[in-house]
Design an enzyme around this catalytic site. Sequence first.
Site, PDB file in Angstrom:
ATOM      1  N   GLU A   1     -11.138 -15.974  10.482  1.00 52.21           N
ATOM      2  CA  GLU A   1     -10.956 -17.342   9.989  1.00 52.21           C
ATOM      3  C   GLU A   1      -9.677 -18.042  10.428  1.00 52.21           C
ATOM      4  O   GLU A   1      -8.821 -18.372   9.605  1.00 52.21           O
ATOM      5  CB  GLU A   1     -11.044 -17.337   8.447  1.00 52.21           C
ATOM      6  CG  GLU A   1     -12.394 -16.886   7.928  1.00 52.21           C
ATOM      7  CD  GLU A   1     -12.539 -16.993   6.405  1.00 52.21           C
ATOM      8  OE1 GLU A   1     -11.528 -17.236   5.721  1.00 52.21           O
ATOM      9  OE2 GLU A   1     -13.669 -16.842   5.919  1.00 52.21           O
TER      10      GLU A   1
ATOM     11  N   GLU B   1     -19.498 -13.144   6.853  1.00 51.61           N
ATOM     12  CA  GLU B   1     -19.239 -13.133   5.404  1.00 51.61           C
ATOM     13  C   GLU B   1     -20.157 -14.149   4.754  1.00 51.61           C
ATOM     14  O   GLU B   1     -20.338 -15.249   5.273  1.00 51.61           O
ATOM     15  CB  GLU B   1     -17.794 -13.571   5.075  1.00 51.61           C
ATOM     16  CG  GLU B   1     -16.716 -12.621   5.501  1.00 51.61           C
ATOM     17  CD  GLU B   1     -15.310 -13.097   5.087  1.00 51.61           C
ATOM     18  OE1 GLU B   1     -15.194 -14.037   4.261  1.00 51.61           O
ATOM     19  OE2 GLU B   1     -14.343 -12.523   5.594  1.00 51.61           O
TER      20      GLU B   1
HETATM   21  C1  BGC Z   1     -10.979 -13.608   2.396  1.00 52.88           C
HETATM   22  C2  BGC Z   1     -11.057 -13.035   1.012  1.00 52.88           C
HETATM   23  C3  BGC Z   1     -11.866 -13.927   0.110  1.00 52.88           C
HETATM   24  C4  BGC Z   1     -13.171 -14.267   0.746  1.00 52.88           C
HETATM   25  C5  BGC Z   1     -13.942 -15.264  -0.059  1.00 52.88           C
HETATM   26  C6  BGC Z   1     -12.353 -13.820   2.886  1.00 52.88           C
HETATM   27  O1  BGC Z   1     -12.321 -14.216   4.210  1.00 52.88           O
HETATM   28  O2  BGC Z   1     -10.326 -12.725   3.224  1.00 52.88           O
HETATM   29  O3  BGC Z   1      -9.778 -12.804   0.499  1.00 52.88           O
HETATM   30  O4  BGC Z   1     -12.105 -13.269  -1.096  1.00 52.88           O
HETATM   31  O5  BGC Z   1     -13.006 -14.745   2.050  1.00 52.88           O
HETATM   32  O6  BGC Z   1     -13.172 -16.385  -0.299  1.00 52.88           O
END
Ligand code: BGC
Length: 367
Positions: free
Chosen positions: A174, A292
């Site tokens: 990110e 993710e």
């Molecule tokens: C972050 C996390 C976070 C998640 C959802 C991830 O990319 O590293 O710390 O909990 O995104 O926000």
Amino acid sequence: MAKIRWKRVLARTALALLLIGCSEKSKNPMSPEDGTSPTGLDPFAQNAKLGRGVNLGNALEAPNEGDWDVTIKSEYFDLIKSAGFNSVRIPIRWSAHASTSAPYVIATSFLQRVDWVIAQAFARQLAVVINIHHYDEIMIEPAAHKARFLAIWTQLAAHYKNQPGDLFFELLNEPNSLLASELWNQYLQEAITTIRQTNPGRILIVGPANWYNIGSLKTLTIPADDKSLIVAVHYYNPFQFTHQGAEWVPGSEAWLGTRWTGTLAERQAIQRDFSEAASWGAANNRPLNIGEFGAYSKADMSSRALWTEFVARTAETNGMSWHYWEFIAGFGVYNSMTNNWNYPLLNALIPKTSPALTVASSFRLPP
Ligand code: BGC
């Protein structure tokens, strides 16, 4: 004294045997050729091997493992494998374990810990993504951290160059803030060139600036002549639903109680996002991964399960691999209190009666 020394010798021998055992196991079809850097891998076929995966979040991405209450255990890999996942993504905060001046040496003990984690996954035939996660400093002062970012990759690429092709390197989680698209497109090109010196054919994963936002894919520029890439985005829409009550998101308390019931409009919004991404993948002939996606535990479980299932199936029907965020913390598909799966989430991710996974090369265009 003597006793203690013997214990150490025995512990080291046991570790060595475990590692040898794992590298023996890695001579299975996961490894094109043990002991050499993988070449000739098809990025679409490798993406299918990522298939359905889960992030081992909040562990090695914390400043120190354990700081955020997750320490990776061997049995996690048995659980993940037997639940039907194909891969794990391991977010890692290398920047907390590398010196701050050149040559930016990564601490050996931390590297060995990551070696152990990778070996555990391979021992269960799980594919593994390692990344650079939470390098917060480079987002704020990109130029001051560029050399260190590249030096971390030089070291990781050399250290892992002979690992099987089912080890994937993801360049940087990110990119955001001042590491905006124009700069990130330059840095990623340099990072790829750096890694290619030792890993000419390994599959690398790269995502767009602006937090890997699915809508930012169009800002991503990747080297046209490098075919060994997978492109990743993250998916947390609608954000007010997935991040309600998230302590790290200011103002998110006000979103508590937001539900996701899968109305036509809600489903169409997700389908639109995914089909735009899929069109980008097809137009650019690149395999896609949702690195993710997840909804925080402060949302109601029924909405979380519905949303999770809809996102996972939409990714699959669009030919994308995915990694749920995450295994055992605030979004957890596994509950550390009850030592059991959060079954509504697990069943949403890995449906018991679903047809075989469809992550595919269906988007491949003629070369
Ligand atoms: C972050 C996390 C976070 C998640 C959802 C991830 O990319 O590293 O710390 O909990 O995104 O926000």
